[in-house]
Design an enzyme around this catalytic site. Structure first.
Site, PDB file in Angstrom:
ATOM      1  N   GLY C  36       0.788  -1.221   0.000  1.00  0.00           N
ATOM      2  CA  GLY C  36       0.000   0.000   0.000  1.00  0.00           C
ATOM      3  C   GLY C  36       0.819   1.270   0.000  1.00  0.00           C
ATOM      4  CB  CYS C 245     -24.922 -10.299 -18.768  1.00  0.00           C
ATOM      5  SG  CYS C 245     -24.194 -10.120 -20.417  1.00  0.00           S
ATOM      6  CB  CYS C 248     -23.350 -14.355 -21.003  1.00  0.00           C
ATOM      7  SG  CYS C 248     -22.918 -13.505 -19.490  1.00  0.00           S
ATOM      8  CB  CYS C 270     -20.211  -9.225 -19.055  1.00  0.00           C
ATOM      9  SG  CYS C 270     -21.294 -10.464 -18.350  1.00  0.00           S
ATOM     10  CB  CYS C 276     -19.487 -11.631 -21.695  1.00  0.00           C
ATOM     11  SG  CYS C 276     -21.222 -11.478 -22.170  1.00  0.00           S
TER      12      CYS C 276
END
Lengths: 261, 227, 297
Positions: C36, C245, C248, C270, C276
């Site tokens: 970080g 979606c 899909c 997607c 997808c």
């Protein structure tokens, strides 16, 4: 009541300053400043521009590092503290009110966010409680509660200064540094701010160090007064005594130069 | 309660050739609890100067100045602050307050400074203002806008809000009408009755005769001008 | 050196010279050692403008070995200009294999998404980062923000969230949502949707973040804790469009909204094109799916 009783009971100074000196090369910022500040006391520092009063304040608040001397706060050696410790102190026990509220506020953040910042900085994580405290403090500094989500840029100068005070006092500090807090304000706005400050000092038992060139302000606000000239303290004592019976030539000049209102 | 022994005072005017002006020498007096002592003497003889010294407003050059158990002549500022808060009240001729503060709060302030709950302090302030005939509609206004007589009465109310064991009164009845003068004299008598030691300046001879137990002429404290 | 294709002779492997790659690798290792924490590095001029992923490209270049298989996505898609040009860049300069399948890639450079298919140990995910400093919003001074990181003064981050709630009634920050890493540094995860934030934490892959213009690299080593900041009474929540979606039929993937006509018609698909396509290849169908003409992927 409990605050005052505690104050009377404590006989230890909150802040002890001993021989504090700050130089800028060969020039003296402030030299050999020594005083004690007790809980609940308001100390005024007056002097003309360049007298070292602002240098002294910034050394005390830790914005500048003194070259010599000692500062002890509540028994702790301030100059020996790590920066983490000192910055923590300045977010919790200490507060600093700038002359220009723009220097002490986040102008892009709402009034509530400004007041809440110190709470969040010390770990507050409950939005409702933070907001509740912010609203409470806006009320205490006489800012209408429906302004809580407005940015300070939409506020008048006097409101900005009161917001800065709320932002500083929300964490219940014990020592407040003020640099010309009534500077740049209209006379009537100044009066309102002075009244507010007196009430807060009394009700919260604050210790305050206030730097100003306005003798009328210190007469109404400060219990004790220090007069500085060329970086040195030339006289200190009870505020009304120093103003009404000044002993040092410079203080006599300073007092006699003021137009009587 | 108040004991003054061979007190002296001079002013040094640094900006006028460092002229030293002696204004008082050998001042001595005592005020017992429950007693009122009046200061007399010509205008400029040093009555107000002496009062200011007792209050710690002027520094002393020499001598002792005991109020309660504190020597004001040598005390630290914070001791004097505590003395003024708890023990020693002062009604001056001038009202010096933050503009805008309501009269009721101006009068209640000495009690608030002692930690009295706000409601009790305001009740006490209200009863004093009522006794001194300040109309209730003025209580929420700042006394800075009042007439001289009204300001004087606000000042008196403020001075009597807390039951100080010692009181300094500088011309408390000046510019008052008969009715209010009577109220103030009664307040002084009540303070004496509860044991307050009072040092005052009264030009009003009738008032002086009525409340003062003794008079001290400050002319005797004027320093003989040395060469 | 390497046989990296006919046009790559003039370049060192993966464009950057070895000295530069070593410098960047040192920064990456430091970043991994201090999760970080933003490590400064001497960002090089790259043959593409800032904002096109110069930081991510340099990190990828420093990580690549000839055996790698690279995937590049932009907002989840393998076929947008940015993704295509970066993929071509490494094909030419490093000669590495490329793929669109998340599970087959060893290094994935991404802009603004984390793939839907869970990453695995050994994979490296490289993020393109425009502004690495999460405190920049409220504190413009770089000297001050560094000090704030050093002293863990993160109250300001919550001020930003407070402002959100005060203004919108809820935390409206929906991308670049800050996380606290291993209880120490607060980090900007780059402008990924907050939908992806939970995938930052405890991920078996190595996650590297490169900011070219700002010259910073930071990292999340595998299995690192990353907690999205929030309030007790306004807890962090992921969000996505409340639809499946349309191609899909996936119920739990991050969706893009596509306007289909000027009469308010729209569809949701997607954002992860590989995910997808993979579902459709396995026979899963959404509301608007229709077989496409021959020759279109």
């Amino acid at each position: 009541m409990t605050v005052m009783e505690k104050l009377v009971a404590t006989d230890q100074p909150l802040l002890r300053v001993d021989g504090l000196t700050k130089r800028y090369g060969p020039r003296i910022g402030c030299a050999d400043v020594t005083f004690d500040l007790y809980p609940g006391e308001v100390l005024g520092i007056v002097g003309e521009s360049g007298s070292g009063k602002s240098t002294l304040l910034s050394c005390l608040a830790g914005h500048q590092r003194a070259d010599l001397g000692r500062i002890s706060y509540d028994g702790r050696d301030v100059l020996a503290m790590s920066e983490t410790e000192r910055r923590r102190l300045s977010r919790t026990d200490w507060a600093y009110v700038h002359q220009n509220p723009r220097d002490g506020l986040r102008m892009g953040v709402s009034a509530g966010g400004n007041v809440g910042e110190r709470l969040m900085a010390v770990g507050a994580r409950h939005y409702g409680q933070i907001r509740g405290k912010a609203v409470d403090w806006l009320g205490r500094v006489e800012i209408a509660v429906d302004r809580v989500d407005d940015r300070p840029s939409a506020f008048s100068g006097g409101m900005q200064q009161r917001l800065q005070i709320a932002r500083n006092l929300v964490t219940g500090p014990r020592l407040v540094f003020m640099d010309e807090p009534t500077g740049g304000l209209d006379v009537s706005v100044q009066a309102r701010l002075l009244d507010l400050l007196r009430g807060l000092v009394r009700d919260l038992g604050l210790s305050v160090i206030i730097v100003t060139h306005d003798l009328a302000v210190v007469r109404l606000l400060a219990h004790r007064l220090m007069v500085m000239k060329s970086g040195r303290v030339v006289e200190q004592g009870l505020t009304d005594q120093v103003l009404d019976d000044p002993q040092h030539a410079y203080t006599q000049l300073l007092v006699s130069s003021v137009l009587q209102a | 309660m108040i004991r003054i022994e061979s007190l002296s005072k001079s002013f040094t005017l640094h900006n006028q050739g460092s002229a030293v002006i002696p204004v008082m020498a050998g001042a001595s007096l005592t005020v017992a609890p429950g007693e009122c002592v009046g200061l007399t003497g010509q205008s400029g003889a040093g009555k107000s100067t002496l009062m200011r010294m007792v209050y710690g407003n002027y520094l002393t050059a020499g001598g002792r100045l005991i109020v309660g158990d504190l020597d004001v002549a040598t005390a630290e500022p914070r001791q004097i602050i505590a003395l003024r808060r708890h023990t020693l009240g002062y009604v001056s001729q001038f009202l010096r307050v933050v503009p805008r503060v309501p009269t009721l709060d101006v009068v209640a302030e000495p009690l608030l400074a002692l930690g009295t709950p706000a409601e009790d302090a305001r009740d006490r302030a209200a009863s004093l203002l009522r006794r001194l005939n300040i109309p209730e509609r003025l209580w929420s206004l700042s006394p800075t806008t009042f007439s001289g007589g009204e300001q004087q009465r606000v000042n008196i109310a403020r001075g009597f809000a807390h039951t100080y064991p010692a009181l300094l009164l500088d011309e408390p009845t000046a510019s008052l009408d008969a009715a209010n003068r009577e109220v103030v004299l009664t307040l002084i008598e009540e303070a004496k009755a509860r044991g307050a030691a009072i040092l005052g300046i009264f030009h009003d001879e009738g008032a002086r005769a009525r409340v003062c137990d003794r008079l001290v002429d400050v002319t005797g404290f004027t320093p003989r001008l040395a060469a | 050196m390497l046989d990296a294709g006919s046009q790559a002779e003039a370049y060192n492997f993966a464009y950057l010279d070895e000295q530069t790659k070593r410098m960047i690798r040192r920064a990456i290792l430091k970043g991994i050692a201090v999760p970080g924490y933003q490590v400064p590095f001497a960002s090089r001029e790259m043959p593409m403008p800032y904002g096109w992923g110069t930081g991510g490209v340099q990190v990828t270049a420093a990580c690549l070995v000839p055996e790698d298989r690279l995937k590049v996505i932009d907002q989840g898609a393998d076929d947008t200009t940015n993704a295509v040009s970066i993929r071509r860049f490494f094909q030419r300069t490093a000669g590495v294999a490329v793929t669109e399948a998340t599970s087959e890639a060893t290094v994935i450079q991404t802009r603004h998404r984390i793939p839907e298919v869970p990453l695995t140990a050994g994979q490296i995910l490289v993020y393109q980062v425009p502004i690495p400093e999460p405190l920049r919003f409220l504190e413009p001074r770089e000297t001050e923000t560094r000090k704030m990181h050093e002293l863990e003064e993160y109250g300001l981050m919550h001020v930003k969230l407070y402002e959100d709630i005060a203004r919108h009634g809820q935390i409206a920050t929906s991308y670049a949502y800050p996380v606290k890493v291993e209880g120490r540094y607060v980090m900007d995860p780059s402008p990924i949707p907050k939908f992806d934030n939970p995938k930052l934490a405890g991920n078996p892959a190595i996650q590297l973040f490169g900011a070219g213009r700002e010259q910073r690299i930071y990292a999340l080593p595998p299995w690192t804790k990353a907690v999205s900041l929030d309030f007790d009474d306004h807890p962090f929540e992921t969000s996505k469009a409340p639809h499946d979606c349309d191609l899909c039929g996936a119920k739990d993937s991050y969706l893009d909204e596509v306007i289909t006509d000027d009469a308010g018609g729209r569809m949701y698909v997607c954002s992860d094109t590989d995910f997808c396509a993979g579902r459709r290849a396995r026979g899963m169908k959404g509301r608007l799916w229709a077989p496409e003409p021959e020759g279109v992927a």
